[in-house]
Every structure is written in C-alpha cells, then in structure tokens.
Design a protein around this motif. Structure first.
Motif, mmCIF file in Angstrom:
data_model
loop_
_atom_site.group_PDB
_atom_site.id
_atom_site.type_symbol
_atom_site.label_atom_id
_atom_site.label_comp_id
_atom_site.label_asym_id
_atom_site.label_seq_id
_atom_site.Cartn_x
_atom_site.Cartn_y
_atom_site.Cartn_z
ATOM 1 N N ASN A 1 0.823 -1.204 0.000
ATOM 2 C CA ASN A 1 0.000 0.000 0.000
ATOM 3 C C ASN A 1 0.863 1.263 0.000
ATOM 4 O OD1 ASN A 1 -2.367 -1.491 0.029
ATOM 5 N ND2 ASN A 1 -2.539 -1.466 2.262
ATOM 6 N N ALA A 2 1.948 1.236 0.787
ATOM 7 C CA ALA A 2 2.848 2.388 0.817
ATOM 8 C C ALA A 2 3.511 2.594 -0.538
ATOM 9 C CB ALA A 2 3.903 2.204 1.904
ATOM 10 N N LEU A 3 3.898 1.516 -1.183
ATOM 11 C CA LEU A 3 4.548 1.620 -2.487
ATOM 12 C C LEU A 3 3.572 2.121 -3.552
ATOM 13 C CD1 LEU A 3 6.730 -1.614 -2.442
ATOM 14 C CD2 LEU A 3 7.485 0.747 -2.105
ATOM 15 N N GLY B 1 9.962 1.936 -6.726
ATOM 16 C CA GLY B 1 9.572 1.288 -5.490
ATOM 17 C C GLY B 1 9.772 -0.210 -5.572
ATOM 18 N N VAL B 2 10.369 -0.790 -4.510
ATOM 19 C CA VAL B 2 10.643 -2.226 -4.464
ATOM 20 C C VAL B 2 10.167 -2.763 -3.119
ATOM 21 C CG1 VAL B 2 12.402 -4.017 -4.625
ATOM 22 C CG2 VAL B 2 12.688 -1.901 -5.909
ATOM 23 N N GLN B 3 9.431 -3.864 -3.146
ATOM 24 C CA GLN B 3 8.958 -4.445 -1.896
ATOM 25 C C GLN B 3 10.071 -5.246 -1.232
ATOM 26 O OE1 GLN B 3 5.343 -6.693 -2.233
ATOM 27 N NE2 GLN B 3 5.069 -6.880 -0.021
ATOM 28 N N GLY B 4 10.346 -4.952 0.028
ATOM 29 C CA GLY B 4 11.393 -5.633 0.774
ATOM 30 C C GLY B 4 11.646 -4.913 2.077
ATOM 31 N N ASP B 5 12.685 -5.338 2.800
ATOM 32 C CA ASP B 5 13.043 -4.664 4.051
ATOM 33 C C ASP B 5 14.552 -4.628 4.200
ATOM 34 O OD1 ASP B 5 13.944 -7.132 5.184
ATOM 35 O OD2 ASP B 5 11.887 -7.607 5.759
ATOM 36 N N VAL B 6 15.004 -3.956 5.242
ATOM 37 C CA VAL B 6 16.433 -3.724 5.400
ATOM 38 C C VAL B 6 17.188 -5.013 5.724
ATOM 39 C CG1 VAL B 6 16.412 -3.170 7.877
ATOM 40 C CG2 VAL B 6 18.092 -2.070 6.383
#
Length: 238
Positions: free
Chosen positions: A53-55, A73-78
């Motif tokens: 949703n943020a992306l 925008g890329v879905q993932g985390d640190v």
C-alpha cells in the motif's frame, strides 16, 4: 531540519563525485515523503518498503510530482536488502524510522552502509529515548517515565506503540561499528511535541519562532537527550 541537512549532504556528495544525478536508496521510505523531494532535486531514488500500500502511494505521489521516471519502489526490508537492491551501488542511503521496528538494528545499519559506495552518505533517523521519558513525565505518568528510562528497549509499558528507542550514544556506536564516520548528530522535535498546539496555532509568528528554536537547538548535545527523534549523518569510510 532533517530535510535541510539531507539536501546539503546530497549537494556536497554531488560536488565530490562530479555528478549532478546521484543514486539514492531510501530504506523504509514508505509513500515517499523524502524520496519524492530528493527526486525533485534531480536524483534517482530507489525506495524499499515492505508495504504494498505504501509503495502504491509512492507511485501516485511520484507521478503527481512529475518524477515517476526517477523513483522506483521495491517491496522488501532492510534485513533482506540485497535480495532486492545492489550492494555498494548508492551514493546515499536514507534509513528513517526503520531501526525502531527491526529485529536487529545493528544488522539493519550494516546493510544500509554496505549498500553505499565508498564515501557515500548515510542519513539515519530514529526515535529518541529522552523525548519519550520527558513526555510521559510531563503528562503525569511518572511510573511509565521511569520504566522507559530503565527498559533496555526504552519502552514505557506494554501499551507503548514504539518497539524500541535510542540514545544518541547508542546510534553513534551503531554507525561507528558499521564503518561510518559520524559527521553530525541532530536532535529533532526537541520542543515541538511539548508545546501546546493552541499556542502555535493562535500566537502570531509562533510557528516560525518555534522552527528557528528547533534549528538552533538541533546540534547542541545538551538537547539530544530530550529530543523526540535523533538524526545521525555520516559517511562511509571506504
């Protein structure tokens, strides 16, 4: 204040590299509150965020600002950063509002630094412990204030929505251990969260005066211990 500091850091980095367009990574960048303004400066920005949703909101915001061609925008985390982005491929990395929520802040900082090119800039923004303690005490919740002060994660109780808070020394140690030379530390929202909103809304010139006060106090170490947020700006050593 954070934006002005970040913009200056990007300008210095562009001058040092001789390139007008930098590659910037925004970890946990969400809907692009920093990414889109950075793209408007002419830089390429990759936003990594776990929320679809943020992306989606990021894509819409970038289009409305006419910078969709410079924002990805890329879905993932640190923690799984290098599953979705290139290691050592960025001139600057933003890590704002991330370390409070990750399982291992030290790993999060290491990954953010490893995404940088040599002498790349890192901008780190995290929740400050002192601001939470002061806010609970001023609200009359003295037991919760003491709990936050003594809790290893800086939480005032089970109802605390913030998983973790930091002192300036803790953040400096995290980035220092990851191969970063700390350039500046800023206290953010030192006074803003404590001043009654009615004063800012009704008193002529109050908002401008408050902003100037925040800017004047931001780099003074005496105020870091009571800031709601802490900002660390650094440079990768190699």
């Amino acid at each position: 204040m954070v934006w002005e500091v970040l913009k200056d850091a990007l300008d210095r980095r562009a001058e040092a590299t001789g390139r007008d367009t930098l590659d910037v990574l925004d970890t946990g960048g969400g809907s692009g509150s920093f990414a889109v303004p950075v793209a408007q400066l002419g830089h390429r920005v990759t936003v990594v965020d776990p929320s679809p949703n943020a992306l989606f909101a990021l894509e819409r915001r970038a289009a409305e600002a006419s910078v969709a061609d410079r924002v990805q925008g890329v879905q993932g985390d640190v923690h799984g950063l290098f599953e979705v982005v290139e290691r050592g491929g960025y001139d600057a990395v933003l890590c704002h509002g991330v370390l409070e929520y990750v399982d291992d802040p030290a790993e999060g900082v290491r990954n953010a630094v490893e995404a940088l090119r040599p002498q790349g800039a890192i901008s780190l923004l995290a929740a400050g412990l002192g601001g939470a303690v002061l806010a609970r005490a001023l609200a009359g919740h003295f037991t919760e204030a003491r709990q936050a002060l003594t809790d290893p994660s800086g939480r005032w109780g089970e109802g605390d929505p913030m998983p973790r808070r930091f002192t300036a020394d803790q953040l400096i140690e995290l980035v220092g251990q990851s191969g970063v030379e700390v350039g500046a530390v800023h206290g953010v929202r030192v006074f803003a969260d404590l001043v009654p909103g009615v004063l800012v809304d009704t008193e002529p010139g109050a908002l401008d005066a408050l902003l100037k006060l925040e800017a004047a106090a931001a780099e003074l170490p005496a105020f870091h211990s009571v800031a709601t947020q802490l900002h660390v700006l650094g440079e990768k050593r190699r």
